[in-house]
Design an enzyme around this catalytic site. Sequence first.
Site, short mmCIF file in Angstrom:
data_model
loop_
_atom_site.label_atom_id
_atom_site.label_comp_id
_atom_site.label_asym_id
_atom_site.label_seq_id
_atom_site.Cartn_x
_atom_site.Cartn_y
_atom_site.Cartn_z
N SER D 49 0.87 -1.17 0.00
CA SER D 49 0.00 0.00 0.00
C SER D 49 0.90 1.22 0.00
CB SER D 49 -0.92 -0.01 1.22
OG SER D 49 -1.85 1.06 1.12
N GLU D 50 0.62 2.17 -0.90
CA GLU D 50 1.60 3.23 -1.15
C GLU D 50 1.82 4.15 0.05
OE1 GLU D 50 -1.16 2.63 -2.90
OE2 GLU D 50 -2.03 4.46 -3.73
N ASN D 51 0.94 4.08 1.04
CA ASN D 51 1.16 4.89 2.23
C ASN D 51 2.14 4.23 3.21
OD1 ASN D 51 -1.03 3.07 2.53
ND2 ASN D 51 -1.65 4.07 4.42
#
Lengths: 243, 243, 218, 218
Positions: D49-51
Amino acid sequence: MIPATRRAGPAMIDKTVPTLADAVAGIADGSTVLVGGFATSGVPLALIDALLAQGARELTIVSNHAGNGDTGLAALLAAGRVRRIVCSFPRHKDSWVFDGLYKAGRIELELVPQGTMAERLRAAGAGIGAFYTPTAYGTDLADGKETRVIDGRAHVLEYPLHGDVALVCADRGDRWGNLVYRKAGRNFGPVMATAARRTIAQVREIVPLGALDPEAIVTPGIFVARVVQASDRDDAAATPRAA
Amino acid sequence: MIPATRRAGPAMIDKTVPTLADAVAGIADGSTVLVGGFATSGVPLALIDALLAQGARELTIVSNHAGNGDTGLAALLAAGRVRRIVCSFPRHKDSWVFDGLYKAGRIELELVPQGTMAERLRAAGAGIGAFYTPTAYGTDLADGKETRVIDGRAHVLEYPLHGDVALVCADRGDRWGNLVYRKAGRNFGPVMATAARRTIAQVREIVPLGALDPEAIVTPGIFVARVVQASDRDDAAATPRAA
Amino acid sequence: MTIKRWSRDEMAAKVARDIPAGSYVNLGIGMPTLVGNHLSAEREVILHSENGLLGMGPPAAPGDEDPDLINASRAPVTLLPGGAYFHHADSFAMIRGGHLDICVLGAFQVSVAGDLANWHTGAADAIPAVGGAMDLAAGANRVLVMMEHLTKAGESKIVERLSYPVTALACVDVIYTDLAVVDVTRHGLAVREIVEGLAFDELVRMTGVALSDRRASA
Amino acid sequence: MTIKRWSRDEMAAKVARDIPAGSYVNLGIGMPTLVGNHLSAEREVILHSENGLLGMGPPAAPGDEDPDLINASRAPVTLLPGGAYFHHADSFAMIRGGHLDICVLGAFQVSVAGDLANWHTGAADAIPAVGGAMDLAAGANRVLVMMEHLTKAGESKIVERLSYPVTALACVDVIYTDLAVVDVTRHGLAVREIVEGLAFDELVRMTGVALSDRRASA
């Protein structure tokens, strides 16, 4: 200890390999090999010895040093297996193997400032096409390179440094390839791990999945292809040498 | 708990400050303020509230979002204190404050792909003058930007994103300014901390020097100017609002 | 000459004296490492080592050496409470990003413009090695140089133009030699301190470039 | 038409089926998050997840939500044993550096060349938001797109040329719609699967661009 391998089902990810020979299997002649370590710290000695035994030739080595004494990288150089080295600090009082080859014109050297080397590796891992750095502007090491003044400061354009393979030394690893390092042994390992198509890690200990603190994993497994246990320096030194 | 401050002698480094007002003191009108956080995670709410009370105007805010609901960044925007926002994802179902200002032409928006924003911040912190990225090539967000084909792939030239101030939310910190984060609350904090002239961290807990594992420190203190305790979300919400 | 040149240790003490408490400092390979001996724990100065240490402590005690805990000069060191480890790209991001207040470097030559030569003699048969010298010289906010004032042949190492290969241009802020402390300013070289028994005019003659006298006592 | 279009869930199952065990995968905001429901723990696939998450687990159980443990869609999630947290610059280094095997994205349109439009309708009064879409589309090794085949007005979302603003050029590898699974190849669009009851020629007519028939059964 039950090897972590045993716990992985058939469609489970298991990057651990049982032997050093398995770890370096398939490294092709002509490969660019990123080799972690800084002086005595974090050098993947067991993997370098295994690469020596494995036999790949015409290698390009990217490493901060060019080998010390007669073991490790120096042995690989002495065996005539390295065509070219990309390095920030090849010269040392015990770098006689490199010194001899260099003076005899039998090895090519690309000298790179240490921070530029680290950043070029990082760029390779991070998908950056090129970057401007102030380091080395106006010096011989920037000769012939493109420059640009940005915000009043002169910069040099530098390109990524990709590896076919990276050999890194970590402290602990798991079957997903997550790694943590030990003290200043971290040095180039994490950034080289991101920069190679296939990263191979020797670790002091393989731990079960979940044993590493997710807040403290330095190299997430996505960057690692193979993990092999090489319990300590003595083991590495005890690995039979081919040369 | 004895505040970490008490332990520091006169020529000892002590970056902890007792109040949120001290933490944001001196932020000038017209500053570029980097604000960490991603949706609900790692938002320096107490510092944003303190900035609202502090009074600086004509701010440029760099943040992944442009405020949600009526609190935090949204309150700062509603109070007319933000001239410009650099952001990857301003629009959300509860971004009505930003939406209204934007449609009324009362706030300037620079929309940046999330990864390019992170990399521009990293470049600012790492002394990189500019870099080529493949992201956004051929899109409206690369309009007018310099491009270059490198190794057969088209790239866009991007410049660093510097802050005068960064506001970040960490889990624990010490008097040297070392920080560790909590889960996905890490997000932009570590990279913004490197990119600002003055980084201010709110932490859940100030711990004695040496309590943080040196292998697991995410933001070394060199990047941090001030550390203030803001015990939790409720405290932040309880801070009186100026607007 | 009747003057007693400053020892390396005296030079190191002068550098240490000029480092403000709270500074982030990198001490280069060679003579600069002596500066560490003159920093006191009560006046906190945080040492950076480019191989991935911040908060570096004193040399490791004999028997406590750890091959994984060394400084950039390959010497076994310690880490203070509050210290941190990080990788090389992060370490040089600190350097290049302007986060180090000070670095102290050795030198072959420094020019009146503050150009630094310290990485290569330029000799045709010398094996070159650069390490982090160019990054440190270009990146640190203040660059302090420690070197002997004269070569063994008696030539000044402070020069109008470098004859050795450049490490970085216009980077040096202060030069500490065994004869003097010299600030590099926009208006040229300014002498801040001279070894006892040496006249300013004599220093200028030995140095061979324009110097101004800015001694507190002058 | 007598055909029963695939549901979003059926589309997600087809995407999940095509993700090899051991892959590193990012599931974009919206429809792609459904793919997670069709991945089994026995066939390990590692979600990014890019976060700042790798090894993302299922949604958090009610009552166990943690505001600091969310995915890029802002939904409370979990982390699997073996997962790791990292910051945004490292997270997008993974994406842009080509380390993700697959990302699954929603779309407004995909062109025959594999150009993707999924970030902006282009409407003059729309507030733009891009998030990580351009990074994911440009960076992942394989880009799988999930979208309805037709707009509400009945126009094909597979187009000769995009009329919506571009997210990334020539990036899409496979298109999963409610009518078909279509590979984007150097030789054009190749239909791999069609919903039961729909003839290939009819699909071509509805799509309005050149398609080749590469069904296993064809």
